[in-house]
Design a protein around this motif. Structure first.
Motif, PDB file in Angstrom:
ATOM      1  N   ILE A 189       0.850  -1.205   0.000  1.00  0.00           N
ATOM      2  CA  ILE A 189       0.000   0.000   0.000  1.00  0.00           C
ATOM      3  C   ILE A 189       0.883   1.252   0.000  1.00  0.00           C
ATOM      4  O   ILE A 189       0.685   2.172  -0.799  1.00  0.00           O
ATOM      5  CB  ILE A 189      -0.968  -0.001   1.204  1.00  0.00           C
ATOM      6  N   ASP A 190       1.903   1.259   0.853  1.00  0.00           N
ATOM      7  CA  ASP A 190       2.786   2.435   0.928  1.00  0.00           C
ATOM      8  C   ASP A 190       3.477   2.676  -0.408  1.00  0.00           C
ATOM      9  O   ASP A 190       3.588   3.808  -0.863  1.00  0.00           O
ATOM     10  CB  ASP A 190       3.851   2.239   2.021  1.00  0.00           C
ATOM     11  N   ARG A 191       3.933   1.584  -1.039  1.00  0.00           N
ATOM     12  CA  ARG A 191       4.656   1.732  -2.298  1.00  0.00           C
ATOM     13  C   ARG A 191       3.731   2.279  -3.392  1.00  0.00           C
ATOM     14  O   ARG A 191       4.088   3.197  -4.128  1.00  0.00           O
ATOM     15  CB  ARG A 191       5.232   0.372  -2.704  1.00  0.00           C
ATOM     16  N   LEU A 192       2.512   1.717  -3.461  1.00  0.00           N
ATOM     17  CA  LEU A 192       1.570   2.194  -4.481  1.00  0.00           C
ATOM     18  C   LEU A 192       1.168   3.648  -4.226  1.00  0.00           C
ATOM     19  O   LEU A 192       1.130   4.457  -5.149  1.00  0.00           O
ATOM     20  CB  LEU A 192       0.320   1.301  -4.521  1.00  0.00           C
ATOM     21  N   LEU A 193       0.908   3.975  -2.956  1.00  0.00           N
ATOM     22  CA  LEU A 193       0.513   5.361  -2.654  1.00  0.00           C
ATOM     23  C   LEU A 193       1.620   6.334  -3.025  1.00  0.00           C
ATOM     24  O   LEU A 193       1.356   7.430  -3.517  1.00  0.00           O
ATOM     25  CB  LEU A 193       0.139   5.499  -1.174  1.00  0.00           C
ATOM     26  N   SER A 194       2.882   5.913  -2.850  1.00  0.00           N
ATOM     27  CA  SER A 194       3.937   6.849  -3.220  1.00  0.00           C
ATOM     28  C   SER A 194       4.100   6.915  -4.744  1.00  0.00           C
ATOM     29  O   SER A 194       4.316   7.990  -5.295  1.00  0.00           O
ATOM     30  CB  SER A 194       5.246   6.533  -2.482  1.00  0.00           C
ATOM     31  N   LEU A 195       3.936   5.767  -5.429  1.00  0.00           N
ATOM     32  CA  LEU A 195       3.940   5.798  -6.900  1.00  0.00           C
ATOM     33  C   LEU A 195       2.824   6.699  -7.440  1.00  0.00           C
ATOM     34  O   LEU A 195       2.975   7.375  -8.451  1.00  0.00           O
ATOM     35  CB  LEU A 195       3.710   4.392  -7.458  1.00  0.00           C
ATOM     36  N   LEU A 196       1.698   6.669  -6.732  1.00  0.00           N
ATOM     37  CA  LEU A 196       0.531   7.440  -7.158  1.00  0.00           C
ATOM     38  C   LEU A 196       0.643   8.914  -6.817  1.00  0.00           C
ATOM     39  O   LEU A 196      -0.158   9.713  -7.262  1.00  0.00           O
ATOM     40  CB  LEU A 196      -0.726   6.906  -6.453  1.00  0.00           C
ATOM     41  N   GLY A 197       1.629   9.236  -5.973  1.00  0.00           N
ATOM     42  CA  GLY A 197       1.751  10.622  -5.537  1.00  0.00           C
ATOM     43  C   GLY A 197       0.634  11.013  -4.583  1.00  0.00           C
ATOM     44  O   GLY A 197       0.194  12.159  -4.571  1.00  0.00           O
TER      45      GLY A 197
END
Ligand SMILES: Nc1ncnc2c1ncn2[C@@H]1O[C@H](COP(=O)(O)OP(=O)(O)O)[C@@H](O)[C@H]1O
Ligand SMILES: [Mg+2]
Length: 258
Positions: A121-129
């Protein structure tokens, strides 16, 4: 490199679906290379959503076969569903949850939990900005941000094939551009095959390396945008598309309506 299935993630043979008298999908033979961004381009009613439903193990074909990641869509439908991700045409979202809560919920449905889930979740949220906004309720998000969260939810279980059904159609141009950039970034980052339905030639041109044009249930042409333009002898993908789907518009006569 995993060269399972000789680098092909999706392979169909004479794939067909009828609804009573309607031939939604007709004898589609298609191969999609692993890791590609495949654009499935066609007008409304062409058969895109029906094809995606069959390829993601949600709907049985009337005839023909298909393999996704080497698995048969009929006899291994539940494995196909587990190994693929789908962003449907009109997805639902729980607006009283935050982005993190929504992704935790979707993760749990996919049997993910604990540290693995939270890292993803953290990785996707950061990819998503979306860092910094992840604890705000989704009802406070713009349509582009909501769509990003939905794309994330389709990718959370790290599927090797993901189907995005018209990911930008309902968005205004700036939100659409946001989601386009996101798909680009994700495709660079992940070894995932993206199968993206669209009726927008500009989307296919900007995001996809290979495009298949479907019209009235039949796959008419497959190639890179440049190959399709060259083979039709026109100036750009939009003109090629209009010519292929038989809707060639004479802009001069449209403008001389007076
Ligand atoms: N569940 C259904 N029952 C009857 N007809 C359907 C159903 N789903 C799709 N169709 C018909 O199949 C054709 C293809 O639809 P669809 O796959 O949704 O096209 P697209 O996604 O390209 O707009 C259309 O004529 C549509 O009306
Ligand atoms: Mg559709």
């Amino acid at each position: 490199m995993t060269s399972r299935n000789n680098g092909i993630s999706i392979k169909t043979h004479l794939l067909s679906k009828t609804f009573g008298p309607v031939h939604a999908v007709r004898n589609v033979d298609l191969e999609v290379a692993s890791g590609s961004r495949f654009g499935f381009l066609g007008p409304n009613g062409a058969g895109k959503t029906t094809t995606v439903r069959m390829l993601s193990g949600l709907m049985k074909p009337t005839s023909g076969t298909a393999e996704v990641l080497g698995m048969d869509i009929l006899s291994q439908a539940s494995d196909v569903r587990k190994s693929t991700g789908l962003l449907p045409e009109s997805p639902g979202l729980y607006s009283k949850l935050s982005a993190t809560e929504f992704l935790e919920f979707i993760g749990t449905l996919n049997s993910l939990k604990g540290e693995v889930l939270h890292k993803r979740i953290d990785r996707l949220l950061s990819l998503l900005g979306l860092e910094g906004r992840q604890d705000d309720l989704l009802e406070t998000y713009s349509s582009g941000m909501k769509q990003k969260v939905l794309v994330a939810s389709a990718l959370l279980h790290e599927p090797r094939v993901v189907f995005l059904d018209e990911p930008t159609s309902r968005l205004d141009p700036s939100a659409g551009a946001l989601v386009k950039d996101l798909i680009h970034a994700l495709a660079e980052e992940m070894e995932t095959t993206f199968f993206i339905c669209t009726h927008q030639t500009s989307f296919a041109e900007d995001v996809c390396d290979i495009v298949g044009i479907i019209n009235d249930g039949a796959l008419v042409v497959v190639g890179s945008p440049a190959e399709i333009v060259t083979s039709t002898g026109v100036d750009d993908l939009e003109d090629a598309y209009l010519q292929i789907i038989g809707g060639k518009i004479d802009r001069t006569s449209l403008l001389s309506w007076r």
